[in-house]
Design an enzyme around this catalytic site. Structure first.
Site, mmCIF file in Angstrom:
data_model
loop_
_atom_site.group_PDB
_atom_site.id
_atom_site.type_symbol
_atom_site.label_atom_id
_atom_site.label_comp_id
_atom_site.label_asym_id
_atom_site.label_seq_id
_atom_site.Cartn_x
_atom_site.Cartn_y
_atom_site.Cartn_z
ATOM 1 N N CYS A 1 2.112 2.734 7.986
ATOM 2 C CA CYS A 1 3.107 3.664 7.448
ATOM 3 C C CYS A 1 4.209 2.926 6.666
ATOM 4 O O CYS A 1 3.988 2.496 5.543
ATOM 5 C CB CYS A 1 3.669 4.535 8.557
ATOM 6 S SG CYS A 1 4.510 6.015 7.926
ATOM 7 N N HIS B 1 -1.281 6.656 11.112
ATOM 8 C CA HIS B 1 -0.784 6.067 12.360
ATOM 9 C C HIS B 1 -1.922 5.846 13.364
ATOM 10 O O HIS B 1 -2.112 6.631 14.298
ATOM 11 C CB HIS B 1 0.285 6.975 12.982
ATOM 12 C CG HIS B 1 1.605 6.902 12.302
ATOM 13 N ND1 HIS B 1 2.611 6.052 12.723
ATOM 14 C CD2 HIS B 1 2.077 7.540 11.217
ATOM 15 C CE1 HIS B 1 3.660 6.190 11.926
ATOM 16 N NE2 HIS B 1 3.361 7.083 11.001
ATOM 17 N N GLU C 1 -1.952 3.859 15.741
ATOM 18 C CA GLU C 1 -1.392 3.523 17.074
ATOM 19 C C GLU C 1 -1.160 4.760 17.929
ATOM 20 O O GLU C 1 -0.832 4.638 19.118
ATOM 21 C CB GLU C 1 -0.088 2.743 16.906
ATOM 22 C CG GLU C 1 1.186 3.565 16.789
ATOM 23 C CD GLU C 1 1.340 4.348 15.489
ATOM 24 O OE1 GLU C 1 2.239 5.204 15.384
ATOM 25 O OE2 GLU C 1 0.561 4.094 14.547
#
Length: 258
Positions: free
Chosen positions: A112, A221, A223
């Site tokens: 990001c 994202h 994660e």
């Protein structure tokens, strides 16, 4: 004797905790890197006093740049204005770290904001109209009324560029990714190769090998709830391989089996 795990530096941000400033990283970034990249992690404070990118880089096997609520200062890519919040300390430290890591031939991975930082360091620029001008055709961010979980669960497809690292990993032309951003790449940085695009044409992933420095960055994202998303685990697996000096192109099939 087991071989030592590599160490990745993870970029922190300035955050206000109570009445004090703190250097912080959301745990989900660290957890995903450590578990699925099979590495150790050290946090890099966004503090310019006493900062030496060279001294830090010497101690790391690679760098991971996280997402953040803050935006990169527009002056960093030759523009004016822009909407905050901003984090000048993070800008200064992260951009210097990217430049130093690339110069020393060490891997750099971005998520990001980190994806955008890499582009800026390599001479690229950002567009700040993603949420407004593209919103009618494709939403890159959940509505402002969405809750926190819903914001990160907002998805859209991306098309993988044939012959790219990610296309080789996933062995299919399109994947679904979560999307939490109002800004994106405008001019592509020098040396970067486009790995994925959204249906509206916005660049969503890039890669490079600059003087031996393996670079991979995504606008989405991975994660977020990584343990439940095998496609997201691939990003960190590739990072773990790069930290060990293994070229990403040689581990495509291995990564695809995660």
């Amino acid at each position: 004797m087991a071989s030592k795990k590599p160490v990745v530096g993870i970029m922190a941000c300035n955050r206000t905790v109570g009445v004090e400033n703190a250097h912080a990283v959301m745990e989900r970034y660290v957890r995903a890197a450590v578990l699925f990249g099979d590495c150790h992690a050290l946090l890099i404070p966004p503090m310019t006093e006493g900062f030496s990118s060279g001294a830090i880089t010497e101690r790391l096997d690679g760098l991971m740049l996280t997402g953040s609520p803050s935006n990169i200062g527009a002056q960093r890519y030759g523009q004016d204005g822009g909407e905050g919040p901003f984090d000048d300390g993070r800008d200064t430290v992260s951009l210097a770290m990217i430049e130093c890591m690339v110069t020393m031939g060490k891997p750099v991975f971005g998520i990001c904001r980190g994806f955008q930082e890499i582009n800026v360091v390599l001479g690229g620029s950002l567009r700040r109209d993603v949420g407004r001008r593209m919103g009618s055709a494709l939403s890159h961010h959940a509505p402002d009324s969405a809750g926190f979980d819903a914001m990160f669960d907002h998805h859209h497809p991306v098309d993988l560029v044939p012959g790219g690292v990610l296309a080789g990993v996933y062995e299919r032309p399109r994947i679904s990714v979560n999307s939490v951003h109002y800004q994106g790449i405008d001019k592509l940085g020098e040396g970067l190769t486009v790995e994925a695009r959204a249906p509206d044409g916005l660049i969503e992933a890039v890669s490079a090998n600059i003087g031996g420095s393996q670079v991979l960055a995504v606008q989405w994202h991975p994660e977020w709830h990584t343990a439940s998303h095998p496609d997201s685990q691939v990003f960190f697996h590739l990072m773990g391989c790069a930290l060990r000096g293994v070229p990403m192109e040689t581990v495509r099939l291995q990564a695809a089996k995660l």
